[in-house]
Design a protein around this motif. Structure first.
Motif, PDB file in Angstrom:
ATOM      1  N   ILE A   8     -12.583 -89.992 -46.713  1.00  0.00           N
ATOM      2  CA  ILE A   8     -12.400 -90.991 -45.662  1.00  0.00           C
ATOM      3  C   ILE A   8     -11.247 -91.925 -46.008  1.00  0.00           C
ATOM      4  CG2 ILE A   8     -13.460 -92.992 -44.547  1.00  0.00           C
ATOM      5  CD1 ILE A   8     -16.070 -91.515 -44.525  1.00  0.00           C
ATOM      6  N   ALA A   9     -11.141 -92.317 -47.277  1.00  0.00           N
ATOM      7  CA  ALA A   9     -10.041 -93.191 -47.691  1.00  0.00           C
ATOM      8  C   ALA A   9      -8.692 -92.477 -47.544  1.00  0.00           C
ATOM      9  CB  ALA A   9     -10.247 -93.654 -49.122  1.00  0.00           C
ATOM     10  N   ALA A  16      -2.857 -94.977 -41.596  1.00  0.00           N
ATOM     11  CA  ALA A  16      -2.101 -96.224 -41.741  1.00  0.00           C
ATOM     12  C   ALA A  16      -0.620 -95.939 -41.983  1.00  0.00           C
ATOM     13  CB  ALA A  16      -2.671 -97.057 -42.874  1.00  0.00           C
ATOM     14  N   ILE A  17      -0.314 -94.885 -42.750  1.00  0.00           N
ATOM     15  CA  ILE A  17       1.082 -94.527 -42.987  1.00  0.00           C
ATOM     16  C   ILE A  17       1.746 -94.071 -41.686  1.00  0.00           C
ATOM     17  CG2 ILE A  17       2.592 -92.866 -44.160  1.00  0.00           C
ATOM     18  CD1 ILE A  17       0.588 -93.003 -46.514  1.00  0.00           C
ATOM     19  N   ALA A  18       0.983 -93.361 -40.858  1.00  0.00           N
ATOM     20  CA  ALA A  18       1.508 -92.890 -39.576  1.00  0.00           C
ATOM     21  C   ALA A  18       1.616 -94.009 -38.546  1.00  0.00           C
ATOM     22  CB  ALA A  18       0.620 -91.776 -39.032  1.00  0.00           C
ATOM     23  N   TRP A  38      -0.650-100.650 -47.172  1.00  0.00           N
ATOM     24  CA  TRP A  38      -2.094-100.390 -47.223  1.00  0.00           C
ATOM     25  C   TRP A  38      -2.369 -98.895 -47.130  1.00  0.00           C
ATOM     26  CZ3 TRP A  38      -5.530-103.092 -49.322  1.00  0.00           C
ATOM     27  CH2 TRP A  38      -5.536-104.466 -49.254  1.00  0.00           C
ATOM     28  N   GLY A  39      -1.593 -98.205 -46.344  1.00  0.00           N
ATOM     29  CA  GLY A  39      -1.778 -96.764 -46.217  1.00  0.00           C
ATOM     30  C   GLY A  39      -1.581 -96.057 -47.546  1.00  0.00           C
ATOM     31  N   TRP A  40      -0.526 -96.413 -48.261  1.00  0.00           N
ATOM     32  CA  TRP A  40      -0.287 -95.786 -49.562  1.00  0.00           C
ATOM     33  C   TRP A  40      -1.357 -96.173 -50.575  1.00  0.00           C
ATOM     34  CZ3 TRP A  40       2.337 -91.659 -50.232  1.00  0.00           C
ATOM     35  CH2 TRP A  40       3.391 -91.358 -49.385  1.00  0.00           C
ATOM     36  N   ILE A  41      -1.810 -97.419 -50.537  1.00  0.00           N
ATOM     37  CA  ILE A  41      -2.884 -97.848 -51.449  1.00  0.00           C
ATOM     38  C   ILE A  41      -4.141 -97.022 -51.207  1.00  0.00           C
ATOM     39  CG2 ILE A  41      -4.467 -99.754 -51.954  1.00  0.00           C
ATOM     40  CD1 ILE A  41      -2.044-101.647 -51.479  1.00  0.00           C
TER      41      ILE A  41
END
Length: 116
Positions: A8-9, A16-18, A38-41
């Protein structure tokens, strides 16, 4: 549950990256990162949590310790993620809490309990 939480993460990070339009745009929040950060994290943390969940199948004590630490990091990351996607963050916070509880419990053997 840890593997599911990692998947899920990972999906959360990819979305989020998209820069999908499903995220809430907050302007006045204490924890400000842009959505791509946040997407990369979440993507990296999700991959590591997934791998740690797979390592738990070995039954090693180190895997349990790593699982507790990573579930704690995931819990903190999702708490900070609350203003962007509250429902998803609350679900992952609950999953991470259950994972920490399950990994911190002493191992229960069915032979000790006398049941089969």
């Amino acid at each position: 549950m840890m593997i599911f939480s990692g998947v899920i993460a990972i999906l959360e990070g990819i979305s989020a990256i998209a820069k999908d339009d499903v995220f809430v745009r907050t302007t006045n929040y204490v924890f400000r990162f842009n959505l791509t950060s946040w997407g990369w994290i979440h993507l990296i943390l999700g991959i590591v949590v997934l791998l740690a969940g797979c390592a738990l199948f070995s039954g090693a004590l180190w895997a349990r310790a790593v699982g507790v630490v990573l579930a704690g990091l995931s819990l903190i990351a999702n708490f900070l993620w609350l203003p962007y996607y509250p429902f998803w963050a609350i679900i992952l916070i609950a999953l991470d809490t259950f994972v920490i509880y399950a990994l911190c419990r002493p191992a229960h053997s069915t032979a000790e309990a006398g049941t089969f």
